[in-house]
Each structure stands twice: as C-alpha cells, then as structure tokens.
Design an enzyme around this catalytic site. Sequence first.
Site, PDB file in Angstrom:
ATOM      1  N   ASP A   1       0.824  -1.214   0.000  1.00  0.00           N
ATOM      2  CA  ASP A   1       0.000   0.000   0.000  1.00  0.00           C
ATOM      3  C   ASP A   1       0.853   1.257   0.000  1.00  0.00           C
ATOM      4  OD1 ASP A   1       0.740  -0.947   2.647  1.00  0.00           O
ATOM      5  OD2 ASP A   1      -0.381   0.746   3.445  1.00  0.00           O
ATOM      6  N   HIS A   2       2.142   1.106  -0.223  1.00  0.00           N
ATOM      7  CA  HIS A   2       3.084   2.210  -0.072  1.00  0.00           C
ATOM      8  C   HIS A   2       2.969   3.268  -1.166  1.00  0.00           C
ATOM      9  CE1 HIS A   2       4.569  -1.213   2.160  1.00  0.00           C
ATOM     10  NE2 HIS A   2       5.436  -0.452   2.795  1.00  0.00           N
TER      11      HIS A   2
ATOM     12  N   TYR B   1       0.956   0.370  15.836  1.00  0.00           N
ATOM     13  CA  TYR B   1       2.333   0.797  16.056  1.00  0.00           C
ATOM     14  C   TYR B   1       2.430   1.693  17.288  1.00  0.00           C
ATOM     15  CZ  TYR B   1       3.639  -0.867  11.404  1.00  0.00           C
ATOM     16  OH  TYR B   1       3.891  -1.647  10.305  1.00  0.00           O
TER      17      TYR B   1
ATOM     18  N   LYS C   1      -0.618  -6.364  13.939  1.00  0.00           N
ATOM     19  CA  LYS C   1       0.725  -6.196  13.398  1.00  0.00           C
ATOM     20  C   LYS C   1       1.422  -5.094  14.182  1.00  0.00           C
ATOM     21  CE  LYS C   1       2.994  -4.271   9.254  1.00  0.00           C
ATOM     22  NZ  LYS C   1       2.815  -3.938   7.829  1.00  0.00           N
TER      23      LYS C   1
ATOM     24  N   GLY D   1       6.665  -5.439   3.939  1.00  0.00           N
ATOM     25  CA  GLY D   1       6.499  -4.792   2.659  1.00  0.00           C
ATOM     26  C   GLY D   1       7.783  -4.616   1.884  1.00  0.00           C
TER      27      GLY D   1
END
Length: 266
Positions: free
Chosen positions: A26-27, A145, A175, A227
Amino acid sequence: MDAGTGKAARLARIGTDGRYVVVPMDHGITIGAVAGLKDIESTIAAITRGGADAVLTQRGVAPRVHPNKNGAGYIAHLNGSTAVGPDANDKRTTGTVTDAIRAGADAVSFHINVGSDHEPGQIEELGRLTSEAHEYGLPVLAMTYARGPGVDESDPEALGHAVRLGEELGADVVKTAYSGDSESFEHVCESTRLPVVIAGGEPDGDRETLAAVRGAMDAGAAGVSMGRTVFQHDDPEAMTRAVHLVVHEDATPGEALRESGLAVEA
C-alpha cells in the site's frame, strides 16, 4: 449461519494453519510508485509464487492484484497518509468495508499510531471498522504501532500496549514492530490472545531480516506483514520463499537462505 463462519473462512484465505506471510504493498500512497510498485502486477505474481499467503493494497489497486495473485488472499487497507504531508502519523480513512467487499477483499486492515496526537480519532475509527467488518464476517488486521512524541517505537512495553489495544477494539490479527530480540518480544506476544505479526521496516539485509522473523516466531508470533523488505528485494520471489520457510516450516535463517536460493551472506 452467523458471521463468525465467514470470518473463519476468510482468515483461512489470508493465512495457513494460523500462520501468516502477508506482503503489504500500500506504499504507493505513502511514498509513491517506488521500485517494486510501478509494475506491481509482476511483483505480486513473484511474491505469491514465493509463498505469500496474502497481498495487501489500497482498494483502488485491486484490479491489478486479482489476476496476478496465484490464489493468495487479498487484504484491502483502509487508511493512509503521505510522507510529504504535514504529519505522516495522521492516517486518514480511505475506504469502507463495503468498498473492500466490492474490491474482492478477504479481509481489511487499518493503521493506528498508539501514542501519537492522532491516536484518539484512530481509536474511534478502528472501533467502528471492526464492528462494521464483523457484521459481514470480514476479518480485521490492525496495524498497531507505538509511534508519537516521546515514544520508543521498539520498546516492548509500548508494543505490548499497542497490540492489546488492537484486541480490545475487536481486531482479529495485530501487526506491530519487532522489539529487536526474541526475549523482549515474548512480552508483546503475551499481551494479547490474538495472532501477532511483525512489520519489516527498513530493509537491513537478508540474514538480518530472517533473524528477526526467526526471533519473533520463537517468541510466539504468528508470522509477518513485511512490505519493502520483500517487494523491493532484487529477487522478491526468493525473499518471500525464505520468509515462508521460517514462518511455515520453522527453518533457521541459514536454512531459509540456502533453500530459497539466496546467497548466504558472510
């Protein structure tokens, strides 16, 4: 038939026997069409040949995903920000559960920065997302995160808080970043009953990446969501295969390097 049946079936599409090799791509929103994402079709074909359980993108890229994913699962990511905007931690919603279903998703994902100035709004959004997704039997991967002013992004206490927040808000898989060693990461895994998968972060060499995966798995993790470490690799198929070997076949980093055909680093 309740929605739990569908959720269990879809979780099985994005993992194998409760373990996960997810490759987020998705970057394009965050950093643009970098290497590995311009010809995303070829990259997706390579990583799924290598053994990725699922591919993750923003929903708009879905038409480029499905013809190339070799039967792997598909996760639609539903928030984002750019690296050039005023605050990369300010992730904004980019789609809905019904958008994801229309895009053929087996699950949805959402990023939250625990400790950032934007945490309160992201908590509300993730809570709403899990409620809506579960109405349709759609699993939620929460990217939780530890990020914000004064937050140590690899501190196991902060990471443990982050993954527990994901469970408290109704996620199905969480995650987070790796703490750097297996012993401290045990606390993170013990902080939740949910499967924990680790992020890849900045590419740091094949052996170092696989050592982190091995350490996380030894601590009780359920896999990875990596990723750039994978899709920007010179040989994304081989790198995916190496990660797959560690996650799904309990290989050591050295065994994974050899069996995947990657050069053993000195």
